[in-house]
Scaffold this motif. Structure first.
Motif, short mmCIF file in Angstrom:
data_model
loop_
_atom_site.label_atom_id
_atom_site.label_comp_id
_atom_site.label_asym_id
_atom_site.label_seq_id
_atom_site.Cartn_x
_atom_site.Cartn_y
_atom_site.Cartn_z
N GLY A 44 0.82 -1.21 0.00
CA GLY A 44 0.00 0.00 0.00
C GLY A 44 0.85 1.25 0.00
N LEU A 45 1.95 1.21 0.72
CA LEU A 45 2.86 2.33 0.74
C LEU A 45 3.42 2.61 -0.66
CD1 LEU A 45 4.54 4.44 2.30
CD2 LEU A 45 6.23 2.63 2.68
N VAL A 46 3.76 1.54 -1.39
CA VAL A 46 4.27 1.72 -2.76
C VAL A 46 3.19 2.34 -3.65
CG1 VAL A 46 5.05 0.46 -4.81
CG2 VAL A 46 5.98 -0.12 -2.55
N ALA A 47 1.96 1.85 -3.55
CA ALA A 47 0.87 2.40 -4.37
C ALA A 47 0.63 3.87 -4.03
CB ALA A 47 -0.41 1.59 -4.16
N LEU A 48 0.60 4.18 -2.76
CA LEU A 48 0.39 5.57 -2.36
C LEU A 48 1.58 6.44 -2.77
CD1 LEU A 48 -1.26 5.08 1.14
CD2 LEU A 48 -2.34 5.99 -0.93
N ALA A 49 2.79 5.89 -2.69
CA ALA A 49 3.96 6.65 -3.13
C ALA A 49 3.86 6.96 -4.62
CB ALA A 49 5.24 5.88 -2.82
N TRP A 70 1.52 -14.44 -6.97
CA TRP A 70 1.65 -13.03 -7.30
C TRP A 70 0.51 -12.20 -6.75
CZ3 TRP A 70 -2.01 -10.47 -9.99
CH2 TRP A 70 -2.93 -11.25 -10.71
N TRP A 71 -0.70 -12.75 -6.77
CA TRP A 71 -1.86 -11.97 -6.36
C TRP A 71 -1.92 -11.76 -4.86
CZ3 TRP A 71 -4.41 -15.19 -3.18
CH2 TRP A 71 -4.35 -16.57 -3.43
N SER A 72 -1.15 -12.50 -4.06
CA SER A 72 -1.19 -12.32 -2.61
C SER A 72 -0.56 -10.99 -2.19
CB SER A 72 -0.51 -13.49 -1.90
OG SER A 72 0.88 -13.50 -2.14
N TRP A 73 0.12 -10.32 -3.11
CA TRP A 73 0.69 -9.01 -2.83
C TRP A 73 -0.33 -7.89 -3.08
CZ3 TRP A 73 5.69 -8.28 -1.06
CH2 TRP A 73 6.47 -9.42 -1.01
N ALA A 74 -1.48 -8.18 -3.61
CA ALA A 74 -2.45 -7.17 -4.01
C ALA A 74 -3.22 -6.55 -2.84
CB ALA A 74 -3.43 -7.75 -5.02
N GLY A 75 -3.13 -7.11 -1.65
CA GLY A 75 -3.88 -6.59 -0.50
C GLY A 75 -3.59 -5.13 -0.21
N GLY A 79 -6.21 -2.08 -0.17
CA GLY A 79 -6.36 -1.27 1.04
C GLY A 79 -6.19 0.21 0.75
N ALA A 80 -5.18 0.53 -0.06
CA ALA A 80 -4.94 1.93 -0.40
C ALA A 80 -6.14 2.51 -1.15
CB ALA A 80 -3.67 2.06 -1.24
N PHE A 81 -6.71 1.74 -2.07
CA PHE A 81 -7.89 2.20 -2.80
C PHE A 81 -9.07 2.42 -1.85
CE2 PHE A 81 -11.95 1.07 -4.81
CZ PHE A 81 -12.06 2.15 -5.67
N TYR A 82 -9.31 1.47 -0.96
CA TYR A 82 -10.44 1.58 -0.04
C TYR A 82 -10.33 2.82 0.84
CZ TYR A 82 -13.77 0.67 3.64
OH TYR A 82 -14.80 0.80 4.54
N VAL A 83 -9.18 2.97 1.50
CA VAL A 83 -9.02 4.11 2.41
C VAL A 83 -9.17 5.43 1.65
CG1 VAL A 83 -7.38 5.29 3.91
CG2 VAL A 83 -7.66 2.82 4.07
N SER A 84 -8.54 5.51 0.49
CA SER A 84 -8.64 6.73 -0.31
C SER A 84 -10.08 6.99 -0.76
CB SER A 84 -7.71 6.64 -1.53
OG SER A 84 -6.37 6.53 -1.11
#
Length: 146
Positions: A44-49, A70-75, A79-84
């Protein structure tokens, strides 16, 4: 109510049960739920960055688990999408409607994930009573919106 806001709130809700399954799957590979939470927030930090970089905002100062799918990293991304999305929608739709729509999206996704046993979760068939429960959530959002 603008349809885009409704769709965004529902989409935000769809992500949570998926995120739960993704994080549970990662925890099985990592060995501890705390590591799954760590990776969830790290991704999530990477996505937000990336989002902050795209907005050209100045940054503040200051596990690899090779066997995991690979998909287990998508959480973290979910999460970043939801909070935003919730942060964006609550002032526009109100907290009750925003969360009601998010819960409605969660129930739709949860029923679908349970029905097929997606992301390594247990299969739980879609029954008329489960569908009726989800439909009542939709009715609740309509009543809350009035």
């Amino acid at each position: 109510m603008e349809i885009v806001l409704v769709v965004l709130a529902l989409a935000a809700g769809v992500g949570l049960p998926v995120q739960t399954g993704v994080n549970a799957a990662f925890a099985r590979y990592a060995g501890r739920p705390e590591w799954a939470a760590f990776v969830n927030f790290a991704v999530g930090l990477v996505a937000l960055a990336a989002w902050l970089f795209a907005l050209r905002l100045a940054p503040p100062t200051g596990l690899a688990v090779s066997r995991a799918p690979w998909w287990s990293w998508a959480g973290g991304i979910l999460g970043a999408f939801y909070v935003s999305a919730i942060t964006f929608l609550a002032p526009r739709l109100g907290v009750a409607v925003t969360l009601g729509l998010a819960v409605g999206g969660q129930m739709i996704a949860a029923l679908a994930l349970d029905q097929v046993g997606a992301l390594g979760l247990a299969h739980r068939p879609m029954t008329p009573s489960r569908v009726a429960g989800a439909a009542l959530l939709v009715v609740a959002v309509v009543l809350i919106r009035r």
